[in-house]
Write a protein that holds these residues in place. Sequence first.
Motif, PDB file in Angstrom:
ATOM      1  N   ASP A   1       0.855  -1.358   0.069  1.00  0.00           N
ATOM      2  CA  ASP A   1      -0.034   0.131  -0.053  1.00  0.00           C
ATOM      3  C   ASP A   1       0.904   1.399   0.143  1.00  0.00           C
ATOM      4  OD1 ASP A   1      -1.934  -1.768   0.277  1.00  0.00           O
ATOM      5  OD2 ASP A   1      -2.799  -1.186   2.080  1.00  0.00           O
ATOM      6  N   GLU A   2       1.820   1.139   0.765  1.00  0.00           N
ATOM      7  CA  GLU A   2       2.913   2.415   0.635  1.00  0.00           C
ATOM      8  C   GLU A   2       3.320   2.550  -0.531  1.00  0.00           C
ATOM      9  OE1 GLU A   2       6.776   4.083   3.139  1.00  0.00           O
ATOM     10  OE2 GLU A   2       6.043   2.084   3.494  1.00  0.00           O
ATOM     11  N   ALA A   3       4.000   1.435  -1.315  1.00  0.00           N
ATOM     12  CA  ALA A   3       4.417   1.760  -2.784  1.00  0.00           C
ATOM     13  C   ALA A   3       3.387   2.025  -3.819  1.00  0.00           C
ATOM     14  CB  ALA A   3       4.976   0.270  -3.100  1.00  0.00           C
ATOM     15  N   MET A   4       2.131   1.853  -3.465  1.00  0.00           N
ATOM     16  CA  MET A   4       1.034   2.390  -4.678  1.00  0.00           C
ATOM     17  C   MET A   4       0.685   3.616  -4.222  1.00  0.00           C
ATOM     18  SD  MET A   4      -1.017  -1.277  -4.703  1.00  0.00           S
ATOM     19  CE  MET A   4      -2.557  -0.642  -5.539  1.00  0.00           C
ATOM     20  N   GLU A   5       0.922   4.549  -2.879  1.00  0.00           N
ATOM     21  CA  GLU A   5       0.401   5.507  -2.596  1.00  0.00           C
ATOM     22  C   GLU A   5       0.691   6.695  -3.471  1.00  0.00           C
ATOM     23  OE1 GLU A   5      -0.084   8.475   1.517  1.00  0.00           O
ATOM     24  OE2 GLU A   5       1.718   6.906   1.176  1.00  0.00           O
ATOM     25  N   PRO A   6       1.847   6.699  -3.920  1.00  0.00           N
ATOM     26  CA  PRO A   6       2.031   7.986  -4.662  1.00  0.00           C
ATOM     27  C   PRO A   6       1.083   8.057  -6.053  1.00  0.00           C
ATOM     28  CG  PRO A   6       4.015   6.948  -4.218  1.00  0.00           C
ATOM     29  CD  PRO A   6       2.889   5.999  -3.759  1.00  0.00           C
ATOM     30  N   GLU A   7       0.580   6.853  -6.592  1.00  0.00           N
ATOM     31  CA  GLU A   7      -0.298   6.673  -7.744  1.00  0.00           C
ATOM     32  C   GLU A   7      -1.398   7.418  -7.271  1.00  0.00           C
ATOM     33  OE1 GLU A   7       0.636   2.278  -8.422  1.00  0.00           O
ATOM     34  OE2 GLU A   7      -1.234   2.732  -8.309  1.00  0.00           O
ATOM     35  N   THR A   8      -2.016   7.555  -6.031  1.00  0.00           N
ATOM     36  CA  THR A   8      -3.304   8.150  -5.593  1.00  0.00           C
ATOM     37  C   THR A   8      -3.073   9.854  -5.442  1.00  0.00           C
ATOM     38  OG1 THR A   8      -2.861   7.954  -3.108  1.00  0.00           O
ATOM     39  CG2 THR A   8      -3.930   6.130  -4.374  1.00  0.00           C
ATOM     40  N   LYS A   9      -1.728  10.227  -5.753  1.00  0.00           N
ATOM     41  CA  LYS A   9      -1.659  11.731  -5.317  1.00  0.00           C
ATOM     42  C   LYS A   9      -1.090  12.079  -6.819  1.00  0.00           C
ATOM     43  CE  LYS A   9      -0.240  11.111  -0.457  1.00  0.00           C
ATOM     44  NZ  LYS A   9       1.098  11.124   0.400  1.00  0.00           N
ATOM     45  N   GLY A  10      -1.087  11.379  -7.820  1.00  0.00           N
ATOM     46  CA  GLY A  10      -0.656  11.786  -9.102  1.00  0.00           C
ATOM     47  C   GLY A  10       0.678  12.097  -9.315  1.00  0.00           C
ATOM     48  N   LEU A  11       1.531  11.449  -8.428  1.00  0.00           N
ATOM     49  CA  LEU A  11       3.035  11.558  -8.432  1.00  0.00           C
ATOM     50  C   LEU A  11       3.660  10.894  -9.472  1.00  0.00           C
ATOM     51  CD1 LEU A  11       3.769  11.827  -4.739  1.00  0.00           C
ATOM     52  CD2 LEU A  11       3.586  13.758  -6.087  1.00  0.00           C
ATOM     53  N   PRO A  12       4.770  11.209  -9.931  1.00  0.00           N
ATOM     54  CA  PRO A  12       5.542  10.328 -10.758  1.00  0.00           C
ATOM     55  C   PRO A  12       5.510   9.050 -10.501  1.00  0.00           C
ATOM     56  CG  PRO A  12       6.523  12.430 -10.860  1.00  0.00           C
ATOM     57  CD  PRO A  12       5.586  12.293  -9.814  1.00  0.00           C
ATOM     58  N   ILE A  13       5.824   7.914 -11.140  1.00  0.00           N
ATOM     59  CA  ILE A  13       5.864   6.595 -10.819  1.00  0.00           C
ATOM     60  C   ILE A  13       6.894   5.872 -11.500  1.00  0.00           C
ATOM     61  CG2 ILE A  13       4.608   4.443 -10.635  1.00  0.00           C
ATOM     62  CD1 ILE A  13       3.397   6.447  -8.913  1.00  0.00           C
ATOM     63  N   SER A  14       7.897   5.161 -10.937  1.00  0.00           N
ATOM     64  CA  SER A  14       9.145   4.467 -11.593  1.00  0.00           C
ATOM     65  C   SER A  14       8.820   2.961 -11.474  1.00  0.00           C
ATOM     66  CB  SER A  14      10.262   4.851 -10.887  1.00  0.00           C
ATOM     67  OG  SER A  14      10.290   4.483  -9.565  1.00  0.00           O
ATOM     68  N   GLU A  15       7.981   2.610 -10.268  1.00  0.00           N
ATOM     69  CA  GLU A  15       7.683   1.323  -9.910  1.00  0.00           C
ATOM     70  C   GLU A  15       6.588   1.008  -9.170  1.00  0.00           C
ATOM     71  OE1 GLU A  15      10.505   0.443  -6.229  1.00  0.00           O
ATOM     72  OE2 GLU A  15      11.488   0.698  -8.056  1.00  0.00           O
ATOM     73  N   SER A  16       5.675   0.090  -9.312  1.00  0.00           N
ATOM     74  CA  SER A  16       4.537  -0.281  -8.533  1.00  0.00           C
ATOM     75  C   SER A  16       4.161  -1.569  -8.358  1.00  0.00           C
ATOM     76  CB  SER A  16       3.444   0.701  -9.070  1.00  0.00           C
ATOM     77  OG  SER A  16       2.348   0.516  -8.260  1.00  0.00           O
ATOM     78  N   PRO A  17       3.540  -2.014  -7.184  1.00  0.00           N
ATOM     79  CA  PRO A  17       2.936  -3.289  -6.997  1.00  0.00           C
ATOM     80  C   PRO A  17       1.780  -3.247  -8.003  1.00  0.00           C
ATOM     81  CG  PRO A  17       3.335  -2.223  -4.958  1.00  0.00           C
ATOM     82  CD  PRO A  17       3.633  -1.321  -5.860  1.00  0.00           C
ATOM     83  N   ASN A  18       1.124  -2.208  -8.538  1.00  0.00           N
ATOM     84  CA  ASN A  18      -0.031  -2.196  -9.257  1.00  0.00           C
ATOM     85  C   ASN A  18       0.490  -2.242 -10.665  1.00  0.00           C
ATOM     86  OD1 ASN A  18      -2.032  -1.591 -10.891  1.00  0.00           O
ATOM     87  ND2 ASN A  18      -2.303   0.603 -10.086  1.00  0.00           N
ATOM     88  N   GLN A  19       0.361  -3.611 -11.008  1.00  0.00           N
ATOM     89  CA  GLN A  19       0.813  -3.936 -12.594  1.00  0.00           C
ATOM     90  C   GLN A  19       0.064  -3.295 -13.758  1.00  0.00           C
ATOM     91  OE1 GLN A  19       3.030  -7.784 -12.955  1.00  0.00           O
ATOM     92  NE2 GLN A  19       1.057  -8.702 -11.755  1.00  0.00           N
ATOM     93  N   TRP A  20      -0.872  -2.552 -13.401  1.00  0.00           N
ATOM     94  CA  TRP A  20      -1.483  -1.560 -14.428  1.00  0.00           C
ATOM     95  C   TRP A  20      -0.730  -0.201 -14.487  1.00  0.00           C
ATOM     96  CZ3 TRP A  20      -4.507  -5.594 -12.965  1.00  0.00           C
ATOM     97  CH2 TRP A  20      -5.715  -6.006 -13.918  1.00  0.00           C
TER      98      TRP A  20
END
Length: 491
Positions: free
Chosen positions: A442-461
């Motif tokens: 959940d911590e690793a996915m949290e940046p997605e919910t804030k619209g922050l740049p993503i370099s990796e994520s447990p969310n495979q989409w």
Amino acid sequence: MALSALPAITSSRIEPEPRKGSTPAIVTSIKRASYPTRSLQFLRKLEGKSPGACSNVESVRNDRKLQLQVTVVGAGIGGLATSIALAREGHAVTVLEQASALAEVGAGIQIPPNSSKLLLKWGLGPLFEGKAVEPRGITFRRWETGNAIGYTRLIPDFRSSFEAPYYVIHRAHLHEALHETAVKLGVTVKLNSRVTEYNEMVPSIKMQDGAILKSDLIVAADGVKSAARKLILGKDNKDPIRTGFAVYRSTIDVQKMKDDPETATLLREPALNVWIGPQRHVMSYTIAAGKSFNLVLSHVDDTDPATWRPEDSLDNMRAQFEGWDPVLTKIIAMIDKTIKWPLLSGDPSIPSWISQSGKVIMLGDAAHAMVPYMSQGAAMAVEDGAALAAALSHVHTISDLPKALSVFDIVRRRRAGQMQEASLVNGKIWHFDDGPEQAARDEAMEPETKGLPISESPNQWTDPVTQAWAYGYSAEDDIHSSWNQFKSRLF
């Protein structure tokens, strides 16, 4: 991928060397993956390890081809998609379907860009109008509260990145569009046509009424219970196995949800919502031009399907998700009918999808059944059809056919096997019990919910590497480039 020397068999198969460190068909550990992804980096960081990398290949076209007589067994999504791809290349295609009428069981289905790009290229776009829905994004929600813990923006990102939309649609509407397109292209679709026997050397098919149908190539697209798989694999036959997952599939009239202010909030815009929690998850989205709300409710279940009682399904489904997000349980209470399905996955270690004669092949669920956790099962069948047509474009004489199919075989087994693995990995990532792994996810996915740049994520989409591998893939380009890579070893 390194390849071993061609074995001395009639079909001229190319066999891959075993991948070192590859995961088994049923994922027991998700600390590594054989496909390009950074979705597991959140776990590897706990061990101080780094992820692998991926690479791309360029495509090379070949316009010379031999027109073939092809028989396709099965008029499901894979069979019809294959017939379209082949008919567009000038091949004469007959599709045999044992049912007396064409009908698809189920409700919603997702069409990601790797397949929508092909379907739109094949002319299905106008048939999707008023039926397909293009969601704006995917929200991953905590199981007990419904709070957003991950987010994938689909519009405009997927169109701009992958040159194709991400659709959701009723399975029956997709099936109807495929059938209509196939018939327009001159494909012959025969119903009430049960196959009782294959002769792979001719090749030919014997029908239940005794009729014999000969062709240059037979394509078995006859699903998870494929009758052709035993012929193709012989002593190596491995039927799809139960994964320990099961799903309830249901739809709700959207108007019911609109009448409740809490559930109506999920209908403000076309979107996918996924509640993830201990041993369970729920995937939801609108279909039928937004008139119906589709739910797939997944849970761990090792019981024998023979013991399941349809009359108990509603109560059992509601009990599975008791204590979950009150908005979700309110939606589940609106369901008045559901069907429970066991989830199967094929074994990617099977040695080939091609018979020894090189004249009978299998594809779709017959070859690579997979759990729906990457929403790629139907997409892989569409890719199969496109890849087969691309492979056959390299056939100049009938003697070239086994060589082209050998390239198809190695390319598609690799791609589908990795997608099977990715799907099973999601079944692990989404189903963590509350604890350190869930908190790290959940911590690793949290940046997605804030619209922050993503370099990796447990969310495979959202994970950029997985995303590019899954949705930016071209089945046709992979075949053409692989042909050029392997052809010096085929002649």
